[in-house]
Write an enzyme that holds these catalytic residues in place. Structure first.
Site, mmCIF file in Angstrom:
data_model
loop_
_atom_site.group_PDB
_atom_site.id
_atom_site.type_symbol
_atom_site.label_atom_id
_atom_site.label_comp_id
_atom_site.label_asym_id
_atom_site.label_seq_id
_atom_site.Cartn_x
_atom_site.Cartn_y
_atom_site.Cartn_z
ATOM 1 N NE ARG A 187 45.603 50.545 20.609
ATOM 2 C CZ ARG A 187 46.270 50.418 21.732
ATOM 3 N NH1 ARG A 187 46.925 49.324 21.986
ATOM 4 N NH2 ARG A 187 46.284 51.412 22.604
ATOM 5 C CE LYS A 239 46.856 59.250 43.332
ATOM 6 N NZ LYS A 239 47.976 58.319 43.480
ATOM 7 N N GLY A 285 43.701 57.980 28.059
ATOM 8 C CA GLY A 285 43.232 56.853 28.875
ATOM 9 C C GLY A 285 41.772 56.825 29.245
ATOM 10 N N GLY A 332 49.153 57.532 26.274
ATOM 11 C CA GLY A 332 50.384 58.176 26.739
ATOM 12 C C GLY A 332 50.922 59.189 25.737
HETATM 13 P P1 AMP Z 1 42.904 59.652 35.265
HETATM 14 O O1 AMP Z 1 43.463 58.334 34.797
HETATM 15 O O2 AMP Z 1 43.879 60.466 36.039
HETATM 16 O O3 AMP Z 1 42.209 60.400 34.162
HETATM 17 O O4 AMP Z 1 41.828 59.286 36.353
HETATM 18 C C1 AMP Z 1 40.651 58.621 36.010
HETATM 19 C C2 AMP Z 1 40.044 58.081 37.265
HETATM 20 O O5 AMP Z 1 39.720 59.124 38.129
HETATM 21 C C3 AMP Z 1 38.761 57.322 36.996
HETATM 22 O O6 AMP Z 1 38.973 55.968 37.231
HETATM 23 C C4 AMP Z 1 37.776 57.930 37.986
HETATM 24 O O7 AMP Z 1 37.038 56.964 38.680
HETATM 25 C C5 AMP Z 1 38.675 58.661 38.951
HETATM 26 N N1 AMP Z 1 37.971 59.753 39.630
HETATM 27 C C6 AMP Z 1 37.274 60.736 39.076
HETATM 28 N N2 AMP Z 1 36.702 61.502 40.025
HETATM 29 C C7 AMP Z 1 37.051 60.991 41.216
HETATM 30 C C8 AMP Z 1 36.775 61.342 42.574
HETATM 31 N N3 AMP Z 1 35.993 62.377 42.874
HETATM 32 N N4 AMP Z 1 37.286 60.565 43.535
HETATM 33 C C9 AMP Z 1 38.069 59.525 43.222
HETATM 34 N N5 AMP Z 1 38.384 59.141 41.977
HETATM 35 C C10 AMP Z 1 37.873 59.881 40.975
#
Ligand code: AMP
Length: 396
Positions: free
Chosen positions: A35, A198, A354, A377
């Site tokens: 940064r 999610k 992220g 964010g």
């Molecule tokens: P996000 O912050 O929403 O982009 O989520 C990232 C996280 O999603 C990472 O830490 C991954 O380990 C997790 N992730 C990706 N694929 C899967 C999966 N099939 N089951 C559980 N977690 C997952």
């Protein structure tokens, strides 16, 4: 859009909002300087023009209280080393201390102010506090994309005190242009790859993006909510049952808008959420009980690759598997490789938000994509169609 290049800083004091919210170890050494390095070009431009720079930032979450552990004094030496100028330090961001230090600053010099968030007025967006900050400099530059989605005193409120003497720094201007290139002026076909854990955390992005893309690739943990909603068996995979209707609605909207949605067809399933778990490739809608999908399967990756290679504009947000575990990182690496190839063939690729940035860095893709956004964010919010407060303030 007014950028730092539209100004001459000779004999001027540039007040620059930077994002020096850097990680420190237990002995207060900076463990990741990216940064600081990212802000360097804007600072050097001011100095090379013959002006001086007053840097302001936050560090950590001191919650409006003076907290020596979060003092920016800890990073002063590192900033000096990176900028190549001995940086002066003011023990407060406003008041006598800051005022004196700023007024005695000579051309070619750099002053770093103490953590803005030691004052609760920073985060509450207090106008009087912003006015005090504004009094320190002649021209205001915002180069802190990481806080571009926050209406804080130093990031947005302050801009009103600089009518026509405010602009974006190089870093922020680049971020804004990269996002524009995907969301507004992207050459077709435009493809968004959304992964991560999610549906619920990505829903606003998905809804907004359906108006901009030709292809939507859905991967990662989000997959299983879509698959189960369509009647598939997902075993013990991560799934948000309360979002199944929403998933079906998204698919319907996509169809109505002519967006082709690509979901995994096969997955690497594991009998536990751990790297050493037993694994098997299964079809995405027939994951046995006791098993969970943790990465994309080979046919899926082939399908994704074909879409990616056929794209001219690519947005990637979120890993397609649990990349933190080596045995479930192949899918994310494969997607990264396909984006690399598409980029070499002339596509514009933007990675942001992220965990995808963490994945990109972990696998060394950062120089292979067109642009890696540093503002987690802020990046996500700008994909959610929100005009970022900082952008509104500077355009005002
Ligand atoms: P996000 O912050 O929403 O982009 O989520 C990232 C996280 O999603 C990472 O830490 C991954 O380990 C997790 N992730 C990706 N694929 C899967 C999966 N099939 N089951 C559980 N977690 C997952």
């Amino acid at each position: 859009m007014r950028t730092i290049d539209d100004f001459d800083f000779e004999n001027k004091k540039a007040l620059i909002r930077v994002d020096f919210n850097v990680p420190l170890d237990s002995e207060f050494h900076v463990t990741d300087t990216s940064r600081i390095e990212a802000a360097k070009p804007s600072i050097l431009k001011v100095l090379e023009d013959g002006g001086s720079a007053i840097l302001m930032s936050h560090l950590g979450r001191p919650k409006g209280k003076n907290n020596p552990e979060m003092s920016l004094a800890h990073i002063c030496e590192k900033v000096s080393e990176i900028i190549g100028v001995q940086v002066k330090f003011a023990k407060d961001s406003v008041g006598d201390e800051a005022g004196k230090a700023a007024s005695s600053l000579e051309n070619g010099e750099v002053l770093l102010l103490e953590n803005l968030r030691f004052h609760p007025e920073e985060e509450s967006g207090d106008e009087a506090f912003a006015k005090q900050l504004a009094a320190l400099g002649d021209i205001y530059i915002n180069d802190a994309f990481g806080t571009a989605h926050r209406a804080h005193a130093s990031t947005t409120i302050i801009a009103k005190f600089f009518t026509d003497r405010k602009c974006f720094g190089y870093l922020l201007a680049k971020e804004i242009k990269a996002i524009e290139k995907v969301m507004q002026t992207g050459e077709k076909p435009v493809t968004a790859i959304l992964g991560g854990a999610k549906v619920s955390s990505k829903i606003t992005i998905i809804e907004n993006i359906l108006d901009k893309v030709d292809h939507l690739i859905i991967g990662g943990g989000m997959t299983y909510t879509f698959v189960k909603a369509q009647g598939g068996s997902v075993g013990d995979s991560i799934c948000e049952d309360d979002k199944m209707e929403l998933a079906l609605e998204i698919l319907k909207q996509a169809e109505a808008k002519g967006v082709q949605v690509h979901l995994p067809v096969d997955v690497l399933a594991a009998d536990a959420f751990e790297n050493a778990a037993n694994t098997q490739f299964v079809s995405v809608g027939s994951i046995p009980k006791g098993w969970q999908g943790l990465d994309a399967g080979p046919q899926t990756l082939e399908n994704f690759k074909e879409v990616i290679l056929g794209s001219k504009t690519i947005l990637w947000n979120g890993p397609v598997g649990v990349f933190e575990m080596e045995n479930f990182a192949k899918g994310t690496i494969s997607v990264g490789n396909a984006i690399d190839e598409a980029t070499q063939n002339g596509a514009f690729s933007l990675v942001g938000g992220g965990d995808s940035v963490a994945a990109v860095k972990q696998f060394g893709f950062q120089n292979k994509v067109s642009y890696v956004s540093t503002g987690g964010g802020a990046m996500l919010e700008s994909l959610e169609v929100r005009t970022l407060p900082v952008i509104a303030a500077i355009f005002d």
